[in-house]
Design a protein around this motif. Sequence first.
Motif, PDB file in Angstrom:
ATOM      1  N   PHE A   1       0.829  -1.198   0.000  1.00  0.00           N
ATOM      2  CA  PHE A   1       0.000   0.000   0.000  1.00  0.00           C
ATOM      3  C   PHE A   1       0.865   1.251   0.000  1.00  0.00           C
ATOM      4  CE2 PHE A   1      -2.166   3.381   2.354  1.00  0.00           C
ATOM      5  CZ  PHE A   1      -3.227   3.588   1.492  1.00  0.00           C
ATOM      6  N   ARG A   2       1.897   1.263   0.810  1.00  0.00           N
ATOM      7  CA  ARG A   2       2.779   2.433   0.837  1.00  0.00           C
ATOM      8  C   ARG A   2       3.462   2.629  -0.504  1.00  0.00           C
ATOM      9  NH1 ARG A   2       5.456   1.875   6.831  1.00  0.00           N
ATOM     10  NH2 ARG A   2       3.617   2.613   7.963  1.00  0.00           N
ATOM     11  N   ALA A   3       3.877   1.562  -1.149  1.00  0.00           N
ATOM     12  CA  ALA A   3       4.489   1.687  -2.463  1.00  0.00           C
ATOM     13  C   ALA A   3       3.492   2.264  -3.464  1.00  0.00           C
ATOM     14  CB  ALA A   3       4.991   0.323  -2.946  1.00  0.00           C
ATOM     15  N   PHE A   4       2.248   1.853  -3.389  1.00  0.00           N
ATOM     16  CA  PHE A   4       1.208   2.377  -4.274  1.00  0.00           C
ATOM     17  C   PHE A   4       0.998   3.859  -4.023  1.00  0.00           C
ATOM     18  CE2 PHE A   4      -3.309   3.503  -4.657  1.00  0.00           C
ATOM     19  CZ  PHE A   4      -3.444   3.386  -6.024  1.00  0.00           C
ATOM     20  N   VAL A   5       0.917   4.255  -2.768  1.00  0.00           N
ATOM     21  CA  VAL A   5       0.690   5.660  -2.425  1.00  0.00           C
ATOM     22  C   VAL A   5       1.880   6.503  -2.852  1.00  0.00           C
ATOM     23  CG1 VAL A   5       0.384   7.259  -0.492  1.00  0.00           C
ATOM     24  CG2 VAL A   5      -0.913   5.144  -0.575  1.00  0.00           C
ATOM     25  N   ASP A   6       3.070   6.002  -2.670  1.00  0.00           N
ATOM     26  CA  ASP A   6       4.261   6.758  -3.056  1.00  0.00           C
ATOM     27  C   ASP A   6       4.371   6.936  -4.560  1.00  0.00           C
ATOM     28  OD1 ASP A   6       4.954   7.048  -0.423  1.00  0.00           O
ATOM     29  OD2 ASP A   6       6.395   5.383  -0.420  1.00  0.00           O
ATOM     30  N   GLU A   7       3.844   6.021  -5.359  1.00  0.00           N
ATOM     31  CA  GLU A   7       3.921   6.118  -6.809  1.00  0.00           C
ATOM     32  C   GLU A   7       2.885   7.066  -7.403  1.00  0.00           C
ATOM     33  OE1 GLU A   7       3.721   2.335  -8.652  1.00  0.00           O
ATOM     34  OE2 GLU A   7       5.460   1.559  -7.603  1.00  0.00           O
ATOM     35  N   ARG A   8       1.815   7.338  -6.697  1.00  0.00           N
ATOM     36  CA  ARG A   8       0.729   8.141  -7.256  1.00  0.00           C
ATOM     37  C   ARG A   8       1.153   9.537  -7.693  1.00  0.00           C
ATOM     38  NH1 ARG A   8      -4.677   8.329  -4.735  1.00  0.00           N
ATOM     39  NH2 ARG A   8      -5.223   8.815  -6.850  1.00  0.00           N
ATOM     40  N   PRO A   9       1.975  10.321  -6.935  1.00  0.00           N
ATOM     41  CA  PRO A   9       2.354  11.641  -7.426  1.00  0.00           C
ATOM     42  C   PRO A   9       3.127  11.571  -8.733  1.00  0.00           C
ATOM     43  CG  PRO A   9       2.768  11.495  -5.085  1.00  0.00           C
ATOM     44  CD  PRO A   9       2.385  10.113  -5.553  1.00  0.00           C
TER      45      PRO A   9
ATOM     46  N   VAL B   1       3.098  12.524 -14.689  1.00  0.00           N
ATOM     47  CA  VAL B   1       3.149  11.999 -16.050  1.00  0.00           C
ATOM     48  C   VAL B   1       1.862  12.344 -16.787  1.00  0.00           C
ATOM     49  CG1 VAL B   1       3.171   9.876 -17.414  1.00  0.00           C
ATOM     50  CG2 VAL B   1       4.773  10.163 -15.520  1.00  0.00           C
ATOM     51  N   GLN B   2       0.728  12.215 -16.108  1.00  0.00           N
ATOM     52  CA  GLN B   2      -0.544  12.545 -16.743  1.00  0.00           C
ATOM     53  C   GLN B   2      -0.604  14.019 -17.083  1.00  0.00           C
ATOM     54  OE1 GLN B   2      -3.445  11.091 -13.961  1.00  0.00           O
ATOM     55  NE2 GLN B   2      -3.428   9.040 -14.822  1.00  0.00           N
ATOM     56  N   ARG B   3      -0.084  14.899 -16.217  1.00  0.00           N
ATOM     57  CA  ARG B   3      -0.072  16.325 -16.523  1.00  0.00           C
ATOM     58  C   ARG B   3       0.822  16.602 -17.731  1.00  0.00           C
ATOM     59  NH1 ARG B   3       1.789  17.933 -11.374  1.00  0.00           N
ATOM     60  NH2 ARG B   3       0.356  16.779 -10.074  1.00  0.00           N
ATOM     61  N   ALA B   4       1.966  15.934 -17.815  1.00  0.00           N
ATOM     62  CA  ALA B   4       2.865  16.128 -18.951  1.00  0.00           C
ATOM     63  C   ALA B   4       2.198  15.652 -20.237  1.00  0.00           C
ATOM     64  CB  ALA B   4       4.178  15.388 -18.720  1.00  0.00           C
ATOM     65  N   GLU B   5       1.500  14.514 -20.182  1.00  0.00           N
ATOM     66  CA  GLU B   5       0.795  14.026 -21.361  1.00  0.00           C
ATOM     67  C   GLU B   5      -0.319  14.983 -21.754  1.00  0.00           C
ATOM     68  OE1 GLU B   5      -0.521  10.143 -20.351  1.00  0.00           O
ATOM     69  OE2 GLU B   5       1.435   9.227 -20.660  1.00  0.00           O
TER      70      GLU B   5
ATOM     71  N   ARG C   1      -0.328  18.219 -21.320  1.00  0.00           N
ATOM     72  CA  ARG C   1       0.292  19.375 -21.965  1.00  0.00           C
ATOM     73  C   ARG C   1       0.650  19.058 -23.403  1.00  0.00           C
ATOM     74  NH1 ARG C   1       4.370  19.825 -17.674  1.00  0.00           N
ATOM     75  NH2 ARG C   1       3.065  20.114 -15.867  1.00  0.00           N
ATOM     76  N   SER C   2       1.183  17.870 -23.666  1.00  0.00           N
ATOM     77  CA  SER C   2       1.561  17.529 -25.033  1.00  0.00           C
ATOM     78  C   SER C   2       0.322  17.409 -25.912  1.00  0.00           C
ATOM     79  CB  SER C   2       2.379  16.241 -25.062  1.00  0.00           C
ATOM     80  OG  SER C   2       1.592  15.143 -24.658  1.00  0.00           O
ATOM     81  N   ARG C   3      -0.780  16.930 -25.365  1.00  0.00           N
ATOM     82  CA  ARG C   3      -2.022  16.862 -26.129  1.00  0.00           C
ATOM     83  C   ARG C   3      -2.541  18.257 -26.427  1.00  0.00           C
ATOM     84  NH1 ARG C   3      -4.585  12.605 -22.235  1.00  0.00           N
ATOM     85  NH2 ARG C   3      -3.333  10.805 -22.770  1.00  0.00           N
ATOM     86  N   THR C   4      -2.416  19.159 -25.465  1.00  0.00           N
ATOM     87  CA  THR C   4      -2.858  20.536 -25.678  1.00  0.00           C
ATOM     88  C   THR C   4      -2.051  21.159 -26.802  1.00  0.00           C
ATOM     89  OG1 THR C   4      -3.406  20.721 -23.345  1.00  0.00           O
ATOM     90  CG2 THR C   4      -3.189  22.771 -24.565  1.00  0.00           C
ATOM     91  N   GLY C   5      -0.757  20.950 -26.809  1.00  0.00           N
ATOM     92  CA  GLY C   5       0.089  21.456 -27.887  1.00  0.00           C
ATOM     93  C   GLY C   5      -0.299  20.863 -29.230  1.00  0.00           C
ATOM     94  N   LEU C   6      -0.634  19.602 -29.238  1.00  0.00           N
ATOM     95  CA  LEU C   6      -1.053  18.947 -30.469  1.00  0.00           C
ATOM     96  C   LEU C   6      -2.351  19.542 -30.990  1.00  0.00           C
ATOM     97  CD1 LEU C   6      -0.658  16.645 -32.537  1.00  0.00           C
ATOM     98  CD2 LEU C   6      -2.001  15.197 -31.004  1.00  0.00           C
ATOM     99  N   VAL C   7      -3.302  19.772 -30.104  1.00  0.00           N
ATOM    100  CA  VAL C   7      -4.589  20.352 -30.503  1.00  0.00           C
ATOM    101  C   VAL C   7      -4.384  21.758 -31.059  1.00  0.00           C
ATOM    102  CG1 VAL C   7      -6.803  21.176 -29.629  1.00  0.00           C
ATOM    103  CG2 VAL C   7      -5.962  18.938 -28.949  1.00  0.00           C
ATOM    104  N   ILE C   8      -3.560  22.548 -30.391  1.00  0.00           N
ATOM    105  CA  ILE C   8      -3.287  23.900 -30.886  1.00  0.00           C
ATOM    106  C   ILE C   8      -2.614  23.844 -32.255  1.00  0.00           C
ATOM    107  CG2 ILE C   8      -1.888  25.969 -30.460  1.00  0.00           C
ATOM    108  CD1 ILE C   8      -2.452  25.535 -27.460  1.00  0.00           C
ATOM    109  N   GLY C   9      -1.694  22.922 -32.434  1.00  0.00           N
ATOM    110  CA  GLY C   9      -1.029  22.770 -33.733  1.00  0.00           C
ATOM    111  C   GLY C   9      -1.996  22.392 -34.834  1.00  0.00           C
ATOM    112  N   VAL C  10      -2.932  21.505 -34.540  1.00  0.00           N
ATOM    113  CA  VAL C  10      -3.923  21.096 -35.539  1.00  0.00           C
ATOM    114  C   VAL C  10      -4.835  22.268 -35.891  1.00  0.00           C
ATOM    115  CG1 VAL C  10      -5.950  19.629 -35.907  1.00  0.00           C
ATOM    116  CG2 VAL C  10      -3.860  18.656 -34.949  1.00  0.00           C
ATOM    117  N   VAL C  11      -5.248  23.048 -34.897  1.00  0.00           N
ATOM    118  CA  VAL C  11      -6.117  24.201 -35.154  1.00  0.00           C
ATOM    119  C   VAL C  11      -5.389  25.231 -36.010  1.00  0.00           C
ATOM    120  CG1 VAL C  11      -7.278  26.158 -34.046  1.00  0.00           C
ATOM    121  CG2 VAL C  11      -7.541  23.856 -33.110  1.00  0.00           C
ATOM    122  N   VAL C  12      -4.133  25.493 -35.704  1.00  0.00           N
ATOM    123  CA  VAL C  12      -3.354  26.451 -36.503  1.00  0.00           C
ATOM    124  C   VAL C  12      -3.201  25.944 -37.929  1.00  0.00           C
ATOM    125  CG1 VAL C  12      -1.059  27.477 -36.773  1.00  0.00           C
ATOM    126  CG2 VAL C  12      -2.162  27.461 -34.530  1.00  0.00           C
TER     127      VAL C  12
END
Length: 65
Positions: free
Chosen positions: A21-29, A34-38, A40-51
């Motif tokens: 359980f502690r290992a699971f909790v420690d991995e969550r942040p 990683v999800q925030r970084a992904e 951001r990359s999707r947001t950049g992709l969407v902006i690129g497609v719109v442009v």
Amino acid sequence: MANHTPNPDNNYDPAGSTQMFRAFVDERPATAEVQRAESRSRTGLVIGVVVALVVIIGVVALALK
């Protein structure tokens, strides 16, 4: 007489589930970062497609004039 216990006495680890359980909790942040970084990359992709679409529509509009 046979020993039919699921965990023999010499292999029993009472803290095993707590450690997992502690290992699971420690991995969550790290997973959240990683999800925030992904995201951001999707947001950049969407902006690129719109442009790209705006540029293509502009070129087509100029070609039809």
